[in-house]
Design an enzyme around this catalytic site. Structure first.
Site, PDB file in Angstrom:
ATOM      1  N   ALA A  95       0.847  -1.192   0.000  1.00  0.00           N
ATOM      2  CA  ALA A  95       0.000   0.000   0.000  1.00  0.00           C
ATOM      3  C   ALA A  95       0.878   1.236   0.000  1.00  0.00           C
ATOM      4  O   ALA A  95       2.052   1.190   0.377  1.00  0.00           O
ATOM      5  CB  ALA A  95      -0.913  -0.008   1.221  1.00  0.00           C
ATOM      6  N   GLY A 118      -0.534  -5.195   0.796  1.00  0.00           N
ATOM      7  CA  GLY A 118      -1.772  -5.129   0.029  1.00  0.00           C
ATOM      8  C   GLY A 118      -1.673  -5.822  -1.304  1.00  0.00           C
ATOM      9  O   GLY A 118      -2.674  -6.302  -1.848  1.00  0.00           O
ATOM     10  N   GLU A 145      -2.243  -9.431  -0.618  1.00  0.00           N
ATOM     11  CA  GLU A 145      -3.676  -9.571  -0.357  1.00  0.00           C
ATOM     12  C   GLU A 145      -4.486  -9.516  -1.651  1.00  0.00           C
ATOM     13  O   GLU A 145      -5.470 -10.240  -1.815  1.00  0.00           O
ATOM     14  CB  GLU A 145      -4.137  -8.477   0.612  1.00  0.00           C
ATOM     15  CG  GLU A 145      -3.570  -8.650   2.006  1.00  0.00           C
ATOM     16  CD  GLU A 145      -3.926  -7.486   2.923  1.00  0.00           C
ATOM     17  OE1 GLU A 145      -4.716  -7.696   3.854  1.00  0.00           O
ATOM     18  OE2 GLU A 145      -3.419  -6.360   2.693  1.00  0.00           O
ATOM     19  N   GLU A 161       3.296  -5.989   7.188  1.00  0.00           N
ATOM     20  CA  GLU A 161       2.616  -4.914   7.930  1.00  0.00           C
ATOM     21  C   GLU A 161       3.077  -4.782   9.374  1.00  0.00           C
ATOM     22  O   GLU A 161       3.111  -3.674   9.927  1.00  0.00           O
ATOM     23  CB  GLU A 161       1.083  -5.143   7.907  1.00  0.00           C
ATOM     24  CG  GLU A 161       0.424  -4.886   6.572  1.00  0.00           C
ATOM     25  CD  GLU A 161       0.419  -6.107   5.661  1.00  0.00           C
ATOM     26  OE1 GLU A 161      -0.268  -6.076   4.636  1.00  0.00           O
ATOM     27  OE2 GLU A 161       1.119  -7.106   5.985  1.00  0.00           O
TER      28      GLU A 161
END
Length: 259
Positions: A65, A111, A114, A134
């Site tokens: 991200a 992300g 994911e 993260e």
């Protein structure tokens, strides 16, 4: 139409390329919005039978991200970012009745990992790297990473990856069940297209039903067996089932119409 992604429709497959190579294709608000619009097109356009999600260049699928968007928000803002992403993109991918493959080229972190895991399955280039870093930022995954990683690789492996933030290479990801195939970078899209073209020869009605059934199993739905029986019965009301069985008995290839 889009600011951060490129799209190309080829033989019924929409190729969606996240196009921020200078930022390692990092997810930000604009990318999430563009992906959401492209997925709406996948759902609504009958000419689209399937989709591939990939990243521009060979260095990164999505390297995570865009952390610069995180620095000035509090708990409510954090929840809002995760909720928006899930609704616009991640759950929409997972629940799409048309198959969506992640073609993972390079780094697939945070992300990005994911995003790949939300797809129905993954093909990785030999230089791909997967990870959920993260915890290094004082965070946890917010787009379903703790759930989908555990489903795909099991509790022990998922726990280690999430807690250590260690990356794994493509071969280890395949061994763990995170990816289906590992290919040379030059053949990545070709392999994804090859698999989807094979799926395109099937009726889209049972394809959608299979996706729904498998997702229900992955979600731990205790009524999964009953729902499978119901969908099995529904297939008998379709023209494609009659065509498929007739073609089998007549020793010819079926011609499905999606009806």
């Amino acid at each position: 139409m889009y600011n951060t992604i490129l799209t190309e429709l080829e033989n019924g497959t929409l190729i969606i390329t996240i196009n921020r190579p200078d930022k390692m294709n990092a997810l930000n608000r604009d990318v999430v919005g563009d992906l959401g619009k492209a997925l709406d097109e996948v759902y609504s356009n009958p000419e689209i039978r399937s989709a591939i999600i990939t990243g521009s260049g060979e260095k990164a699928f999505v390297a995570g991200a865009d952390i610069s968007e995180f620095t000035s928000i509090g708990p409510d803002g954090g929840e809002a970012i995760a909720k928006r992403g899930r609704e616009l993109v991640f759950d929409k991918i997972e629940n799409c009745p048309k198959p969506i493959i992640a073609a993972v080229n390079g780094f697939s972190l945070g992300g990005g990992c994911e995003l790949a895991m939300a797809c129905h399955f993954r093909i990785a280039s030999s230089n791909a790297k997967f990870g959920q870093p993260e915890v290094n930022l004082g965070l946890i995954p917010g787009y379903g990473g703790t759930q989908r990683l555990t489903r795909l690789v099991g509790k022990g492996r998922a726990m280690e990856m999430l807690l250590t933030a260690d990356m794994i290479g493509a071969d280890d990801a395949k061994a763990a069940g995170l990816v289906n195939h590992v290919v040379a970078p030059a053949y990545l899209l070709a392999k994804a297209k090859e698999i989807l073209q094979k799926i395109h020869t099937k009726s889209p009605l049972p394809v959608a039903a299979i996706i729904a059934c498998v997702n229900e199993c992955a979600d731990g739905d205790h009524h999964g067996f009953d729902k499978e029986i119901k969908r099995f019965g529904q297939c008998f009301a379709t023209e494609d089932m009659k065509e498929g069985t007739s073609a089998f008995l007549e020793k010819r290839k079926p011609v499905f119409k999606g009806k």
